[in-house]
Structures are given as structure tokens and as C-alpha cells.
Scaffold this active site. Structure first.
Site, PDB file in Angstrom:
ATOM      1  N   TYR A  13       1.344  -1.088  -0.088  1.00  0.00           N
ATOM      2  CA  TYR A  13      -0.023  -0.386   0.522  1.00  0.00           C
ATOM      3  C   TYR A  13       0.994   1.447   0.031  1.00  0.00           C
ATOM      4  O   TYR A  13       0.692   2.473  -1.068  1.00  0.00           O
ATOM      5  CB  TYR A  13      -1.263  -0.094   1.528  1.00  0.00           C
ATOM      6  CG  TYR A  13      -1.588   1.105   1.465  1.00  0.00           C
ATOM      7  CD1 TYR A  13      -2.930   1.217   0.402  1.00  0.00           C
ATOM      8  CD2 TYR A  13      -1.611   1.802   3.139  1.00  0.00           C
ATOM      9  CE1 TYR A  13      -3.568   2.599   0.894  1.00  0.00           C
ATOM     10  CE2 TYR A  13      -2.272   3.047   3.114  1.00  0.00           C
ATOM     11  CZ  TYR A  13      -3.684   3.234   1.975  1.00  0.00           C
ATOM     12  OH  TYR A  13      -4.222   4.609   1.706  1.00  0.00           O
ATOM     13  N   VAL A  37      -8.093   9.040   8.962  1.00  0.00           N
ATOM     14  CA  VAL A  37      -9.484  10.239   8.436  1.00  0.00           C
ATOM     15  C   VAL A  37     -10.497   8.622   9.331  1.00  0.00           C
ATOM     16  O   VAL A  37     -10.842   7.424   8.877  1.00  0.00           O
ATOM     17  CB  VAL A  37      -9.182  10.163   7.173  1.00  0.00           C
ATOM     18  CG1 VAL A  37     -10.476  11.251   7.406  1.00  0.00           C
ATOM     19  CG2 VAL A  37      -8.329  11.576   6.819  1.00  0.00           C
TER      20      VAL A  37
HETATM   21  N1  LIG Z   1      -9.968   6.753   6.042  1.00  0.00           N
HETATM   22  C1  LIG Z   1      -8.009   7.204   5.617  1.00  0.00           C
HETATM   23  O1  LIG Z   1      -7.985   6.919   6.989  1.00  0.00           O
HETATM   24  C2  LIG Z   1      -7.120   7.145   4.927  1.00  0.00           C
HETATM   25  C3  LIG Z   1      -6.029   7.433   5.189  1.00  0.00           C
HETATM   26  C4  LIG Z   1      -5.186   7.729   4.467  1.00  0.00           C
HETATM   27  C5  LIG Z   1      -5.193   7.926   3.363  1.00  0.00           C
HETATM   28  N2  LIG Z   1      -6.643   7.356   3.268  1.00  0.00           N
HETATM   29  C6  LIG Z   1      -7.256   6.766   1.168  1.00  0.00           C
HETATM   30  O2  LIG Z   1      -8.076   7.457   1.157  1.00  0.00           O
HETATM   31  C7  LIG Z   1      -9.099   6.988  -0.037  1.00  0.00           C
HETATM   32  C8  LIG Z   1     -10.713   6.936   0.679  1.00  0.00           C
HETATM   33  O3  LIG Z   1     -10.214   6.177   2.289  1.00  0.00           O
HETATM   34  P1  LIG Z   1     -11.837   6.584   2.865  1.00  0.00           P
HETATM   35  O4  LIG Z   1     -11.775   6.380   4.219  1.00  0.00           O
HETATM   36  O5  LIG Z   1     -12.728   7.297   2.153  1.00  0.00           O
HETATM   37  O6  LIG Z   1     -12.443   4.974   2.215  1.00  0.00           O
HETATM   38  P2  LIG Z   1     -14.448   4.517   2.186  1.00  0.00           P
HETATM   39  O7  LIG Z   1     -14.429   3.202   2.187  1.00  0.00           O
HETATM   40  O8  LIG Z   1     -14.932   5.212   2.804  1.00  0.00           O
HETATM   41  O9  LIG Z   1     -14.301   5.306   0.208  1.00  0.00           O
HETATM   42  C9  LIG Z   1     -13.593   4.962  -0.711  1.00  0.00           C
HETATM   43  C10 LIG Z   1     -14.748   5.177  -1.842  1.00  0.00           C
HETATM   44  O10 LIG Z   1     -14.139   4.549  -3.076  1.00  0.00           O
HETATM   45  C11 LIG Z   1     -14.274   3.582  -3.157  1.00  0.00           C
HETATM   46  N3  LIG Z   1     -14.545   2.590  -4.467  1.00  0.00           N
HETATM   47  C12 LIG Z   1     -12.896   1.399  -3.310  1.00  0.00           C
HETATM   48  N4  LIG Z   1     -12.156   0.250  -4.692  1.00  0.00           N
HETATM   49  C13 LIG Z   1     -12.484   1.382  -6.181  1.00  0.00           C
HETATM   50  C14 LIG Z   1     -12.650   0.495  -7.282  1.00  0.00           C
HETATM   51  N5  LIG Z   1     -11.471  -0.412  -7.733  1.00  0.00           N
HETATM   52  N6  LIG Z   1     -13.410   1.487  -8.120  1.00  0.00           N
HETATM   53  C15 LIG Z   1     -13.744   2.596  -7.719  1.00  0.00           C
HETATM   54  N7  LIG Z   1     -13.698   2.795  -6.565  1.00  0.00           N
HETATM   55  C16 LIG Z   1     -13.800   1.805  -5.470  1.00  0.00           C
HETATM   56  C17 LIG Z   1     -15.523   3.004  -2.312  1.00  0.00           C
HETATM   57  O11 LIG Z   1     -16.881   2.389  -3.606  1.00  0.00           O
HETATM   58  C18 LIG Z   1     -15.698   4.056  -1.381  1.00  0.00           C
HETATM   59  O12 LIG Z   1     -17.524   4.894  -1.901  1.00  0.00           O
HETATM   60  C19 LIG Z   1      -8.319   6.150   0.102  1.00  0.00           C
HETATM   61  O13 LIG Z   1      -7.894   6.610  -0.900  1.00  0.00           O
HETATM   62  C20 LIG Z   1      -7.312   5.829   1.126  1.00  0.00           C
HETATM   63  O14 LIG Z   1      -6.267   4.767   0.593  1.00  0.00           O
HETATM   64  C21 LIG Z   1      -7.839   6.861   3.576  1.00  0.00           C
END
Ligand SMILES: NC(=O)c1ccc[n+]([C@@H]2O[C@H](COP(=O)([O-])OP(=O)(O)OC[C@H]3O[C@@H](n4cnc5c(N)ncnc54)[C@H](O)[C@@H]3O)[C@@H](O)[C@H]2O)c1
Length: 251
Positions: free
Chosen positions: A151, A184
Site C-alpha cells: 500500500y 481519517v
Molecule cells: N480513512 C483513512 O484513514 C485514510 C488514510 C489515508 C489515506 N486514505 C485514502 O483515502 C481514500 C479514501 O478512503 P476512505 O477512508 O474515504 O474510504 P471509503 O471506503 O470510505 O471510500 C472509498 C470509496 O472508494 C470506492 N472504491 C473502492 N475501490 C474502488 C474501485 N476499485 N473502483 C472504484 N471505486 C472504488 C468505494 O466504493 C468507496 O466509495 C483511499 O484512497 C485511501 O487509501 C484513507
């Protein structure tokens, strides 16, 4: 109303950070296209936002799906001004020497290649916009060693990708930037009760991020307020990367 008259496509915007960003950009006047593999949730959000919002199925691991989703945006609005790529994520992972080729490939595919597909599909439209901008969502895992090697490597790749694209397409006026979130509060933490409270101690600001914290940063980089910013990776992490853990633990 920084996005008045602008059309924005977002990948992964049905939930979490992407959904908060779609709401924010819509609130600031944008027409938003919510691209997500979860079409039901994307349609629900579009319905909630109402006018100037639509949903489209977009599976970023599938080139045809991405190309079709971007083509649907052009069909509906005749243009695209900003692209925000949020689709991505991680999973429970064994220690490095037990990680399989398949796990490695899956995470690179989702987080790095999937993002590249969105940019490649959107570029011809962005190049016709007066204020084109691309904002990618990475992670602090792409900036330092927090484990989850596959990742982290995929997210780190996004930072180099935007540097190259900023240089290549800067002369066309297209800007490329990355936001790197710390922890987050989204549904991804629901299955780990208490973990967000523990992780809040990594932040000198004493709390984890909310999706709206990221939405604000993404909106800034996508807007003309950031007209002279391109090729950067901006941590949005409550200061988690600013200093060693013990600094915030002592407080
Ligand atoms: N939440 C955290 O703590 C955090 C921290 C660092 C980075 N991130 C990054 O932020 C981004 C969003 O994370 P989040 O926590 O909001 O997640 P989440 O699961 O709430 O939202 C992710 C969204 O992406 C969609 N998705 C997933 N795989 C997909 C695919 N193959 N094609 C199309 N859509 C797809 C899901 O359906 C969902 O709507 C991600 O890239 C994650 O790596 C999150």
C-alpha cells in the site's frame, strides 16, 4: 463559489473522503460526477445533492469502466475541468515476507494503476478547460514507513507520478497535486473499535481527521486559489508527520 460553472469528476466518491469532497465542491458551485464501483451509494449521494450531481459506475481496476465513466461525463456536460481521484484503500496484511505477489499486485492495481487510468482518460478533456486541475488522494503511508509495504509503495508512486505529469502538462496549464491523509474517520475503521482514539495520539492536534478536513484541502488544490501550485504532495494529517510520536504523547 470557487467552482461555479466547473465540472468535476471524482473516483471513489460514494463514501468517506470522496463523498465529503463531492459535497464540498458541489456546495462551492461545481457540477459533480460521482464515479464509484458502488453505484447504489453513488446514486444515493447524487440524489441527495440534487441538481448538478450525477452518479456513474466506475471500477478503477478496469480500463473500459473508467473510460466509459469519463465519456459519460463528457456526454452529459460536454466538458471536464477538474479530476479528483479518491478510489483506493488497503486491507489486512501479513508481515512483509509473507505478502504474496497477488496481494502486492492488487494493491498496486487499485491505488496506483487505477489512479493512472482515471488521469489518462480525463486528460484530453482537461486540456480543453480554462482551469484544469487534478488532485490525487494518497496517504501518509506513501511518505514514511508505517508498514503495509504494498500500500505504501503504491501511494508513494502517486507522488512521483504527479511530479512527472506536472512537468509534462504544465505548459498546457494542467496542474497535478496529491493530498496525503493521516488517519481519517471513515467506515474503514468501523471494525476496529477504539483504534481511532489510539491513533489520535499520533497527531499533535490531538484528534484524527474528519472527511471534511480532507475535502477542504482537496478543494483548495483543485481551485484557482492554488493556481501556482503543481507537482506537490501535501500531508493533511493533523501534524502526524511533523515530529516523533513521543512529542504528541507527552502533551
Ligand atoms: N480513512 C483513512 O484513514 C485514510 C488514510 C489515508 C489515506 N486514505 C485514502 O483515502 C481514500 C479514501 O478512503 P476512505 O477512508 O474515504 O474510504 P471509503 O471506503 O470510505 O471510500 C472509498 C470509496 O472508494 C470506492 N472504491 C473502492 N475501490 C474502488 C474501485 N476499485 N473502483 C472504484 N471505486 C472504488 C468505494 O466504493 C468507496 O466509495 C483511499 O484512497 C485511501 O487509501 C484513507
Amino acid at each position: 463559489m470557487r467552482f461555479d460553472g466547473q465540472v468535476v469528476f471524482l473516483s471513489g466518491a460514494a463514501h468517506g473522503i470522496g463523498a465529503a469532497t463531492a459535497r464540498r465542491l458541489h456546495q462551492e458551485g461545481a457540477s459533480v460526477v460521482i464515479g464509484d464501483r458502488d453505484l447504489v451509494a453513488a446514486e444515493q449521494l447524487a440524489g441527495e445533492l440534487g441538481e448538478r450531481a450525477s452518479a456513474v459506475e466506475c471500477e478503477v481496476t478496469d480500463r473500459e469502466s473508467v473510460d466509459t465513466a469519463v465519456a459519460a461525463t463528457e456526454e452529459r456536460y460536454g466538458r471536464l475541468d477538474q479530476l479528483v481521484t479518491v478510489a483506493g484503500g488497503s486491507c489486512a496484511m501479513p508481515i512483509f515476507d509473507e505478502q504474496t505477489d497477488e496481494l502486492w499486485s492488487d494493491l498496486i492495481e487499485l491505488n496506483l494503476t487505477g489512479t493512472m487510468r482515471c488521469i489518462r482518460a480525463a486528460l484530453p478533456l482537461l486540456q480543453r478547460s480554462a482551469h484544469p486541475a487534478v488532485v490525487l488522494v494518497s496517504s501518509v503511508n506513501g511518505l514514511t514507513a508505517f508498514g503495509e509495504e504494498a500500500y505504501g509503495a503504491a501511494k508513494a508512486g502517486l507522488s512521483n507520478l504527479v511530479r512527472n505529469l506536472a512537468v509534462r502538462y504544465g505548459p498546457d496549464g494542467v496542474r497535478f497535486n496529491v493530498v496525503a491523509p493521516g488517519t481519517v474517520r471513515t467506515r474503514n475503521w468501523d471494525h476496529q473499535p477504539g483504534q481511532l482514539d489510539r491513533l489520535a495520539r499520533f497527531s499533535p492536534l490531538g484528534r484524527v481527521g474528519e472527511p471534511e478536513d480532507l475535502a477542504a484541502a482537496i478543494a483548495f488544490l483543485a481551485s484557482t486559489d492554488a493556481a501556482w501550485i503543481t507537482g506537490i504532495t501535501m500531508p493533511v494529517d493533523g501534524g502526524a508527520l511533523a515530529g516523533p510520536l513521543q512529542v504528541s504523547q507527552q502533551g
